[in-house]
Design a protein around this motif. Structure first.
Motif, mmCIF file in Angstrom:
data_model
loop_
_atom_site.group_PDB
_atom_site.id
_atom_site.type_symbol
_atom_site.label_atom_id
_atom_site.label_comp_id
_atom_site.label_asym_id
_atom_site.label_seq_id
_atom_site.Cartn_x
_atom_site.Cartn_y
_atom_site.Cartn_z
ATOM 1 N N GLY A 63 0.833 -1.197 0.000
ATOM 2 C CA GLY A 63 0.000 0.000 0.000
ATOM 3 C C GLY A 63 0.867 1.246 0.000
ATOM 4 N N LYS A 64 0.312 2.332 -0.511
ATOM 5 C CA LYS A 64 1.071 3.589 -0.541
ATOM 6 C C LYS A 64 1.461 4.037 0.860
ATOM 7 C CE LYS A 64 -0.564 5.205 -4.970
ATOM 8 N NZ LYS A 64 -1.223 6.246 -5.740
ATOM 9 N N GLN A 65 0.566 3.859 1.818
ATOM 10 C CA GLN A 65 0.891 4.258 3.187
ATOM 11 C C GLN A 65 2.029 3.399 3.749
ATOM 12 O OE1 GLN A 65 -2.318 4.213 6.011
ATOM 13 N NE2 GLN A 65 -1.220 5.520 7.432
ATOM 14 N N GLN A 66 2.000 2.103 3.465
ATOM 15 C CA GLN A 66 3.084 1.218 3.918
ATOM 16 C C GLN A 66 4.412 1.639 3.293
ATOM 17 O OE1 GLN A 66 1.093 -2.304 2.481
ATOM 18 N NE2 GLN A 66 0.943 -3.124 4.567
ATOM 19 N N ALA A 67 4.377 1.950 2.005
ATOM 20 C CA ALA A 67 5.599 2.375 1.317
ATOM 21 C C ALA A 67 6.124 3.683 1.907
ATOM 22 C CB ALA A 67 5.332 2.530 -0.183
ATOM 23 N N MET A 68 5.214 4.600 2.197
ATOM 24 C CA MET A 68 5.627 5.876 2.784
ATOM 25 C C MET A 68 6.275 5.665 4.152
ATOM 26 S SD MET A 68 2.450 8.382 1.615
ATOM 27 C CE MET A 68 2.409 9.101 3.213
ATOM 28 N N ILE A 69 5.707 4.795 4.951
ATOM 29 C CA ILE A 69 6.268 4.526 6.279
ATOM 30 C C ILE A 69 7.640 3.873 6.150
ATOM 31 C CG2 ILE A 69 5.983 3.125 8.370
ATOM 32 C CD1 ILE A 69 2.908 3.654 8.037
ATOM 33 N N LEU A 70 7.762 2.934 5.241
ATOM 34 C CA LEU A 70 9.048 2.264 5.018
ATOM 35 C C LEU A 70 10.120 3.278 4.613
ATOM 36 C CD1 LEU A 70 10.745 -0.336 4.666
ATOM 37 C CD2 LEU A 70 9.875 -0.437 2.323
ATOM 38 N N LEU A 71 9.803 4.094 3.618
ATOM 39 C CA LEU A 71 10.781 5.076 3.145
ATOM 40 C C LEU A 71 11.074 6.127 4.215
ATOM 41 C CD1 LEU A 71 9.545 5.357 -0.517
ATOM 42 C CD2 LEU A 71 11.728 4.404 0.249
ATOM 43 N N GLN A 127 14.576 4.637 -5.683
ATOM 44 C CA GLN A 127 15.839 5.015 -6.325
ATOM 45 C C GLN A 127 16.226 6.441 -5.932
ATOM 46 O OE1 GLN A 127 18.018 3.260 -7.896
ATOM 47 N NE2 GLN A 127 16.883 1.396 -8.315
ATOM 48 N N LEU A 128 15.237 7.326 -5.873
ATOM 49 C CA LEU A 128 15.506 8.697 -5.426
ATOM 50 C C LEU A 128 16.022 8.703 -3.991
ATOM 51 C CD1 LEU A 128 12.422 10.568 -6.933
ATOM 52 C CD2 LEU A 128 14.796 10.699 -7.715
ATOM 53 N N ALA A 129 15.467 7.832 -3.170
ATOM 54 C CA ALA A 129 15.918 7.730 -1.783
ATOM 55 C C ALA A 129 17.369 7.244 -1.717
ATOM 56 C CB ALA A 129 14.999 6.798 -1.000
ATOM 57 N N GLY A 177 16.077 -2.412 0.327
ATOM 58 C CA GLY A 177 14.904 -3.276 0.448
ATOM 59 C C GLY A 177 13.705 -2.697 -0.287
ATOM 60 N N ALA A 178 13.528 -1.398 -0.210
ATOM 61 C CA ALA A 178 12.412 -0.743 -0.905
ATOM 62 C C ALA A 178 12.573 -0.862 -2.419
ATOM 63 C CB ALA A 178 12.318 0.720 -0.484
#
Length: 144
Positions: free
Chosen positions: A16-24, A57-59, A45-46
Motif C-alpha cells: 500500500g502507498k501508506q506502507q511504502a511511505m512509512i518504510l521510506l 531510487q531517489l531515496a 529493500g524498498a
C-alpha cells in the motif's frame, strides 16, 4: 486488504502507498541520524520490493548524495529517470548531483528539462532553486 488504487503498481508483493511511505520515512530517519548503513538497508529493500517505482531510487540517491558520493547519487537518479522518464524530480536531482560534480553545462540541461517537463511540479521548483543558487554563487565549488 487495501484497494488496488492505493497499492504501488509493480510491487513484488502488494504494498500500500501508506506502507511504502512509512518504510521510506524510516529510511530517511536513519539517514538524518547519520546511520547510513541502516538507511541503505531500508532503501535497498524498498528498491527490491518496488522495482518499478522511481521513489526508492531517489531515496538511494539522497543517501549517496548526503555522503558526498555524487557519482553514485547520479547513478541512482539515472535509474529513477529510466523508471519515470516523464517525471521532473529525477531530472532535478540528477542536475543537482551534476552541479556538485562540477559538470555545470550538463547539470543546467537536466535542470531546464525538469522545468519543461512539469513546470508547476516539485521537480521544477527544485530545479529553479538550484539554477537560482548557481547563478547567485551560493553553491559550494565541486570537490576535486
Amino acid at each position: 486488504m487495501a484497494e488496488s488504487a492505493s497499492e504501488i503498481a509493480g510491487s513484488v508483493v502488494p504494498v500500500g502507498k501508506q506502507q511504502a511511505m512509512i518504510l521510506l520515512e524510516a529510511g530517511y530517519i536513519w539517514l538524518e541520524m547519520g546511520k547510513y548503513d541502516k538507511a541503505k538497508d531500508v532503501f535497498t529493500g524498498a528498491v527490491a520490493l518496488m522495482p518499478k517505482s522511481e521513489v526508492p531510487q531517489l531515496a538511494l540517491g539522497a543517501l549517496e548524495f548526503a555522503q558526498g558520493r555524487h557519482d553514485k547519487a547520479l547513478q541512482a537518479y539515472r535509474a529513477a529517470q529510466r523508471l519515470a522518464p516523464n517525471s521532473a524530480l529525477p531530472r532535478a536531482h540528477a542536475g543537482e548531483a551534476l552541479l556538485f560534480m562540477g559538470k555545470v553545462p550538463e547539470a543546467l540541461k537536466e535542470l531546464k528539462a525538469a522545468v519543461d517537463l512539469e513546470p508547476e511540479g516539485d521537480g521544477a521548483r527544485l530545479a529553479r532553486a538550484l539554477i537560482d543558487a548557481k547563478e547567485a554563487g551560493a553553491l559550494p565549488p565541486p570537490k576535486k
